[in-house]
Enzyme design. Structure first.
Site, PDB file in Angstrom:
ATOM      1  N   VAL A  13      32.722  44.504  33.285  1.00 33.38           N
ATOM      2  CA  VAL A  13      32.699  45.609  32.324  1.00 33.38           C
ATOM      3  C   VAL A  13      32.723  45.077  30.898  1.00 33.38           C
ATOM      4  CG1 VAL A  13      33.978  47.610  31.451  1.00 33.38           C
ATOM      5  CG2 VAL A  13      33.707  47.266  33.921  1.00 33.38           C
ATOM      6  N   VAL A  33      40.493  36.462  26.796  1.00 28.05           N
ATOM      7  CA  VAL A  33      40.026  35.958  28.084  1.00 28.05           C
ATOM      8  C   VAL A  33      41.087  35.071  28.710  1.00 28.05           C
ATOM      9  CG1 VAL A  33      37.593  36.059  27.398  1.00 28.05           C
ATOM     10  CG2 VAL A  33      38.906  33.986  26.978  1.00 28.05           C
ATOM     11  N   ALA A  72      42.393  43.819  34.176  1.00 25.78           N
ATOM     12  CA  ALA A  72      43.285  44.451  35.157  1.00 25.78           C
ATOM     13  C   ALA A  72      43.335  43.594  36.414  1.00 25.78           C
ATOM     14  CB  ALA A  72      42.785  45.853  35.520  1.00 25.78           C
ATOM     15  N   TYR A 142      46.491  50.327  44.074  1.00 25.51           N
ATOM     16  CA  TYR A 142      45.713  50.155  42.844  1.00 25.51           C
ATOM     17  C   TYR A 142      45.637  51.472  42.067  1.00 25.51           C
ATOM     18  CZ  TYR A 142      41.591  49.477  39.870  1.00 25.51           C
ATOM     19  OH  TYR A 142      40.713  49.423  38.802  1.00 25.51           O
ATOM     20  N   LYS A 146      47.287  52.446  38.319  1.00 24.58           N
ATOM     21  CA  LYS A 146      46.492  52.942  37.191  1.00 24.58           C
ATOM     22  C   LYS A 146      47.037  54.282  36.690  1.00 24.58           C
ATOM     23  CE  LYS A 146      43.091  49.971  36.369  1.00 24.58           C
ATOM     24  NZ  LYS A 146      42.807  49.411  35.027  1.00 24.58           N
ATOM     25  N   GLY A 191      14.905  42.921  54.472  1.00 26.43           N
ATOM     26  CA  GLY A 191      14.238  43.834  55.399  1.00 26.43           C
ATOM     27  C   GLY A 191      15.056  44.156  56.626  1.00 26.43           C
TER      28      GLY A 191
END
Length: 320
Positions: A13, A33, A72, A142, A146, A191
């Site tokens: 993101v 980071v 996160a 999770y 949040k 395929g």
């Protein structure tokens, strides 16, 4: 000039936001980071080794106007820790709240939190989408983490005056996507016949370019302050429709066998893969009309264009 701190700047993101904003001369970016190295498009890069209640964000927050918090501990399919909720809380609740507290103290004007549709829940009846202001109903650790982070941020906003904006995306796809979406492209390219030719569910997805555009809008629009928004492409697809259109984007027509979804659910349950069957056969829709009403925002990429861009990147990487 607006200076924005972006956490998780080299994640899926975060890197999508930076790509989308590459031509914005009125924005300056600070990247947070976990691995050393400069992030392209950022004025400065700050190494933040952990997201916890003891992290010092002082250097990263210097002269910052807006924080976009995309880092996160993400949803884990095969969780191995003994107490998943505690692990999620440590990062997604305690770590997020500490960053927000220090942001408010540093004079940050707005805090944009990238949450998850899992705060709303795991599934919807077809034709009954989630809305941004529905009562939350998270199911897994999770989603619970949040939701708890959202609640803590709203309380902090009331106490400090710092504006908080919450965005709950559905499944995000785009160039460089991993996990199940990448698996689908591999199956289609090879395929491989898939027993998914008669699935009549409805699922909302969001292309990374659309999500990035919504995030930037929420970082700047006055009406976004202290609001919650859902993120999607605005067009819902069945699993069968998605595979056919993605196959077209890959120039590999999907080979789909019309097995009833009830049979697939039963088979998946027998081998312990009920959650996989739910994602393939169940519905999860969101209503993004609030985005247009409050922000004047609608998706900038149409689904077929987004699928072509995603497929082109996959094919380019595979051939390189």
């Amino acid at each position: 000039m607006t200076r924005i701190l972006l956490t998780g700047a080299n994640g899926f993101v975060g890197s999508g936001v930076l790509r989308h904003a590459a031509n914005r001369q009125d924005l300056q970016w600070v990247a947070a980071v976990r691995r050393s190295g400069k992030v392209v498009g950022c004025e400065r890069t700050c190494l933040v080794e952990s997201l916890s209640d003891s992290t010092n964000w002082g250097e990263a927050l210097a002269d910052v106007d807006v924080v976009i918090h995309a880092a996160a501990r993400v949803h884990v399919m095969n969780e191995k820790v003994s107490d998943p909720l505690a692990e999620f809380r440590r990062t997604n609740v305690e770590g997020t709240l500490e960053l927000a507290r220090q942001s408010a103290q540093a004079g940050v004007r707005r805090f944009v939190f990238i949450s998850s549709i899992k705060v709303n829940g795991e599934a919807t009846p077809t034709g009954q989408p989630y809305h941004a202001d529905d009562v939350p109903n998270p199911v897994d650790p999770y989603g619970v983490s949040k939701r708890e982070a959202e609640d803590a941020l709203r309380e902090l906003a009331r106490a400090t005056g710092m504006e908080v904006v919450i965005i709950r995306p559905v499944l995000v796809y785009g160039p460089g996507v991993k996990a199940n979406f990448l698996s689908m492209m591999r199956w289609l390219s090879a395929g491989i016949p898939l027993p998914l030719g008669s699935i009549h569910n409805c699922r909302s997805l969001v292309y990374i370019g659309n999500l990035a555009d919504l995030i930037l809008t929420c970082a700047e629009h006055p009406a976004a302050a202290n609001q919650t928004f859902l993120g999607s492409d605005g067009e819902d697809l069945s699993t069968t429709q998605l595979l056919r259109r993605l196959g077209g984007a890959l120039q590999k027509p999907a080979r789909l066998l019309p097995l009833p979804s009830a049979f697939l659910r039963l088979a998946a349950s027998m081998i312990g893969r009920r959650a996989v069957a739910q994602r393939l056969c169940g519905s999860l829709q969101v209503d993004i009309s609030k985005n247009a009403q409050l922000l004047g925002w609608t998706p900038v990429f149409q689904v077929d264009d987004a699928l072509r861009l995603t497929a082109r990147h996959y094919l380019d990487v595979r051939s390189s």
